[in-house]
Design a protein around this motif. Structure first.
Motif, mmCIF file in Angstrom:
data_model
loop_
_atom_site.group_PDB
_atom_site.id
_atom_site.type_symbol
_atom_site.label_atom_id
_atom_site.label_comp_id
_atom_site.label_asym_id
_atom_site.label_seq_id
_atom_site.Cartn_x
_atom_site.Cartn_y
_atom_site.Cartn_z
ATOM 1 N N ILE A 1 0.873 -1.175 0.000
ATOM 2 C CA ILE A 1 0.000 0.000 0.000
ATOM 3 C C ILE A 1 0.907 1.220 0.000
ATOM 4 C CG2 ILE A 1 -1.807 1.274 1.222
ATOM 5 C CD1 ILE A 1 -2.710 -1.350 2.461
ATOM 6 N N MET A 2 0.888 1.936 -1.094
ATOM 7 C CA MET A 2 1.768 3.105 -1.219
ATOM 8 C C MET A 2 1.081 4.330 -0.633
ATOM 9 S SD MET A 2 4.078 1.384 -2.539
ATOM 10 C CE MET A 2 5.370 2.588 -2.863
ATOM 11 N N VAL A 3 1.896 5.328 -0.298
ATOM 12 C CA VAL A 3 1.344 6.531 0.333
ATOM 13 C C VAL A 3 0.420 7.276 -0.633
ATOM 14 C CG1 VAL A 3 3.247 8.113 -0.236
ATOM 15 C CG2 VAL A 3 1.924 8.452 1.878
ATOM 16 N N THR A 4 0.749 7.142 -1.941
ATOM 17 C CA THR A 4 -0.151 7.730 -2.919
ATOM 18 C C THR A 4 -0.116 6.904 -4.200
ATOM 19 O OG1 THR A 4 -0.853 9.780 -3.983
ATOM 20 C CG2 THR A 4 1.508 9.344 -3.968
ATOM 21 N N ARG A 5 -1.046 7.145 -5.066
ATOM 22 C CA ARG A 5 -1.129 6.442 -6.336
ATOM 23 C C ARG A 5 -1.719 7.442 -7.320
ATOM 24 N NH1 ARG A 5 -1.855 1.081 -8.420
ATOM 25 N NH2 ARG A 5 -3.578 0.999 -9.872
ATOM 26 N N SER A 6 -0.962 7.690 -8.400
ATOM 27 C CA SER A 6 -1.372 8.735 -9.335
ATOM 28 C C SER A 6 -2.700 8.388 -9.989
ATOM 29 C CB SER A 6 -0.311 8.905 -10.427
ATOM 30 O OG SER A 6 0.939 9.177 -9.837
ATOM 31 N N ALA A 7 -3.605 9.344 -10.017
ATOM 32 C CA ALA A 7 -4.862 9.170 -10.737
ATOM 33 C C ALA A 7 -4.549 9.144 -12.230
ATOM 34 C CB ALA A 7 -5.812 10.313 -10.414
ATOM 35 N N ARG B 1 -6.541 -2.811 6.597
ATOM 36 C CA ARG B 1 -5.155 -3.220 6.861
ATOM 37 C C ARG B 1 -4.353 -2.100 7.522
ATOM 38 N NH1 ARG B 1 -2.283 -5.091 1.595
ATOM 39 N NH2 ARG B 1 -0.375 -4.587 2.720
ATOM 40 N N ILE B 2 -4.587 -0.882 7.069
ATOM 41 C CA ILE B 2 -3.852 0.265 7.644
ATOM 42 C C ILE B 2 -4.289 0.499 9.091
ATOM 43 C CG2 ILE B 2 -3.452 2.761 7.485
ATOM 44 C CD1 ILE B 2 -4.041 2.428 4.390
ATOM 45 N N LEU B 3 -5.596 0.478 9.314
ATOM 46 C CA LEU B 3 -6.114 0.837 10.640
ATOM 47 C C LEU B 3 -5.813 -0.246 11.677
ATOM 48 C CD1 LEU B 3 -9.489 2.565 9.665
ATOM 49 C CD2 LEU B 3 -7.262 3.598 10.160
ATOM 50 N N LYS B 4 -5.690 -1.485 11.195
ATOM 51 C CA LYS B 4 -5.379 -2.606 12.094
ATOM 52 C C LYS B 4 -4.037 -2.431 12.817
ATOM 53 C CE LYS B 4 -4.817 -6.708 10.450
ATOM 54 N NZ LYS B 4 -4.907 -7.683 9.369
ATOM 55 N N CYS B 5 -3.159 -1.618 12.224
ATOM 56 C CA CYS B 5 -1.823 -1.424 12.810
ATOM 57 C C CYS B 5 -1.837 -0.510 14.034
ATOM 58 C CB CYS B 5 -0.878 -0.834 11.774
ATOM 59 S SG CYS B 5 -0.640 -1.925 10.364
ATOM 60 N N TRP B 6 -2.988 0.132 14.267
ATOM 61 C CA TRP B 6 -3.072 1.118 15.347
ATOM 62 C C TRP B 6 -3.882 0.585 16.500
ATOM 63 C CZ3 TRP B 6 -0.212 5.525 14.489
ATOM 64 C CH2 TRP B 6 0.261 5.654 13.177
ATOM 65 N N LYS B 7 -3.409 0.818 17.727
ATOM 66 C CA LYS B 7 -4.186 0.383 18.867
ATOM 67 C C LYS B 7 -5.101 1.511 19.334
ATOM 68 C CE LYS B 7 -0.284 1.318 21.961
ATOM 69 N NZ LYS B 7 -0.566 2.397 22.838
ATOM 70 N N HIS C 1 -5.288 8.082 -1.409
ATOM 71 C CA HIS C 1 -5.532 8.318 -2.838
ATOM 72 C C HIS C 1 -6.900 7.751 -3.188
ATOM 73 C CE1 HIS C 1 -4.624 4.077 -3.708
ATOM 74 N NE2 HIS C 1 -3.583 4.200 -2.911
ATOM 75 N N GLY C 2 -7.378 8.124 -4.359
ATOM 76 C CA GLY C 2 -8.745 7.818 -4.732
ATOM 77 C C GLY C 2 -9.059 6.333 -4.848
ATOM 78 N N GLU C 3 -8.032 5.511 -5.067
ATOM 79 C CA GLU C 3 -8.284 4.084 -5.291
ATOM 80 C C GLU C 3 -8.038 3.234 -4.045
ATOM 81 O OE1 GLU C 3 -6.948 2.559 -9.312
ATOM 82 O OE2 GLU C 3 -6.062 4.546 -9.322
ATOM 83 N N LEU C 4 -7.816 3.889 -2.923
ATOM 84 C CA LEU C 4 -7.597 3.150 -1.681
ATOM 85 C C LEU C 4 -8.918 2.465 -1.277
ATOM 86 C CD1 LEU C 4 -5.084 2.948 0.208
ATOM 87 C CD2 LEU C 4 -6.125 4.727 1.594
ATOM 88 N N GLY C 5 -8.896 1.150 -1.256
ATOM 89 C CA GLY C 5 -10.134 0.407 -1.024
ATOM 90 C C GLY C 5 -10.393 0.102 0.445
ATOM 91 N N GLN C 6 -11.583 -0.422 0.676
ATOM 92 C CA GLN C 6 -12.024 -0.769 2.025
ATOM 93 C C GLN C 6 -11.054 -1.740 2.715
ATOM 94 O OE1 GLN C 6 -14.881 0.527 3.243
ATOM 95 N NE2 GLN C 6 -14.651 -0.489 5.243
ATOM 96 N N GLU D 1 -13.978 10.820 1.283
ATOM 97 C CA GLU D 1 -14.610 9.660 1.916
ATOM 98 C C GLU D 1 -13.592 8.893 2.770
ATOM 99 O OE1 GLU D 1 -17.583 8.022 3.173
ATOM 100 O OE2 GLU D 1 -17.885 9.639 1.701
ATOM 101 N N ILE D 2 -12.394 8.727 2.234
ATOM 102 C CA ILE D 2 -11.330 8.022 2.959
ATOM 103 C C ILE D 2 -10.908 8.823 4.195
ATOM 104 C CG2 ILE D 2 -8.918 7.282 2.781
ATOM 105 C CD1 ILE D 2 -9.744 6.777 -0.299
ATOM 106 N N VAL D 3 -10.811 10.126 4.026
ATOM 107 C CA VAL D 3 -10.443 10.979 5.159
ATOM 108 C C VAL D 3 -11.498 10.866 6.256
ATOM 109 C CG1 VAL D 3 -10.203 13.388 5.906
ATOM 110 C CG2 VAL D 3 -8.973 12.581 3.891
#
Ligand SMILES: *Cc1c(COP(=O)(O)O)cnc(C)c1O
Length: 367
Positions: free
Chosen positions: A4-10, A360-366, A350-355, A253-255
């Motif tokens: 999962i990259m920090v961004t992905r070009s549209a 996966r990203i949020l699971k890393c945070w307690k 980025h716009g294509e970041l899926g559910q 929406e992601i934010v």
């Protein structure tokens, strides 16, 4: 598992882009202010709500050439922020000017307008603030200071594409505002940039500066660089601009998702004022207070990386503390900037970041 990259070009649909560039095989007009360049310039002027605009080959050249257009005396001082991408500082130094670093605010990481006045000397000619992460600088107060001391204001608006404040495009503030259309930005042309301005004479000045100072076949009027935007790049811009509102909505929406999650995590501070101006949702920085959260920013960066999630320590180190300056600015009091720089982490957005990826990203945070 995928990275999962920090961004992905549209990107537009391939066909949409091919249709846009196909006429170039007929016309063979590939660069030098062609049809697509002019069309993009007009469309961006309208979209950004700015009085004047000049497209450039990239954001960095847009910064350098907007400084050149102001015709400052070499050695003059420019008050700026160290909490930015290195381009901002390099542009000042490469223009023969001296950066004077001002601390930033804990509240939104932009230049602390209350600390600017104390840095003004007889040599000061300009203020170069950055709308960092799309957080808007105190544009009114900064203009007041500029008027009082007869300074120019050049905004690095690379993070603020499409944002509006008080009903006006953010690029219409200051004497000039500079955008970057780099592939990693919310709106991109692969590489590209623009200078926006009020003063009509800047149009011709910037044209000369980006095209060798050539006025006509036999006349070179001034000493200029080459920073022209080519037709292939302009075509990407026209396509991407058609879809930009959709891209921003997806990011919003992601934010929203991120905010829901992090607002209840002790030790994580998220600054996301979207009430006083229209945002572009280009970045999602979080501030990690290790004394409360129990883990440092660097530990979290590493932990995410192990899970193949690539966040960025934006902006660490401060530009003033970079190796190339060899400690020259180490003693300048930049307490807030240094404190924030060690604790800030920019998460994937980025716009294509899926559910699934979000989970996966949020699971890393307690919690
Ligand atoms: C991206 C960026 C730039 C430079 O833009 P390029 O188009 O990459 O040359 C300058 N300043 C800031 C704050 C940026 O994020």
């Amino acid at each position: 598992m995928d990275k999962i990259m920090v961004t992905r070009s549209a990107m537009p649909d391939l066909k949409e882009y091919v249709d846009m560039i196909a006429p170039l095989w007929e016309s063979r007009w590939l660069t030098n202010m062609g049809k697509l360049h002019n069309e993009l310039e007009e469309r961006l002027k309208e979209y950004l709500g700015v009085p004047g605009i000049s497209l450039m080959s990239n954001g960095h050249m847009a910064l350098e050439l907007s400084l050149a257009a102001m015709e400052f005396q070499k050695g003059s001082e420019v008050i700026t922020t160290p909490f930015t991408f290195i381009s901002t500082t390099h542009a000042i130094i490469r223009s023969g000017l001296k950066p004077v670093f001002c601390d930033i605010k804990m509240s939104d990481y932009t230049i602390d307008e209350e600390k600017i006045e104390g840095l003004i000397t007889e040599k000061t000619v300009a203020i170069l603030p950055v709308h960092v992460y799309g957080n808007l600088c105190a544009v009114e107060k900064i203009q007041e200071l500029a008027d009082k001391y007869h300074l120019k204001v050049i905004y690095d608006a690379a993070h603020a594409f499409g944002e509006t404040y008080q009903g006006k495009g953010i690029g219409s503030y200051g004497d000039a505002s500079v955008f970057s259309f780099h592939a990693t930005k919310v709106f991109h042309t692969i590489e590209g940039g623009a200078v926006c301005f009020h003063e009509p004479s800047l149009k011709e000045k910037l044209y000369n500066l980006k095209n060798f100072g050539i006025r006509s076949e036999e006349i070179v009027e001034s000493v200029g660089a080459n920073a022209k935007m080519n037709e292939f790049v302009a075509a990407m811009g026209i396509c991407n601009l058609r879809h930009i509102d959709e891209e921003i909505e997806k990011r919003q929406e992601i934010v929203r998702h991120y905010l829901d999650f992090f607002q209840n995590v002790p030790g994580i501070k998220v600054l996301y004022d979207s009430s006083s101006f229209k945002r572009n949702y280009a970045y999602f920085p979080i501030f990690i207070d290790e004394t409360i959260y129990g883990r440092t920013r660097d530990e979290m960066y590493d932990q995410l990386k192990e899970a193949d999630i690539y966040s960025r320590k934006y902006f660490y180190p401060l530009t003033s503390d970079q190796d190339c300056f060899r400690g020259k600015y180490a003693k300048i009091p930049l307490d807030n900037a240094r404190y924030i720089s060690k604790r800030i982490l920019t998460l994937p957005l980025h716009g294509e970041l899926g559910q699934e990826e979000m989970e996966r990203i949020l699971k890393c945070w307690k919690k």
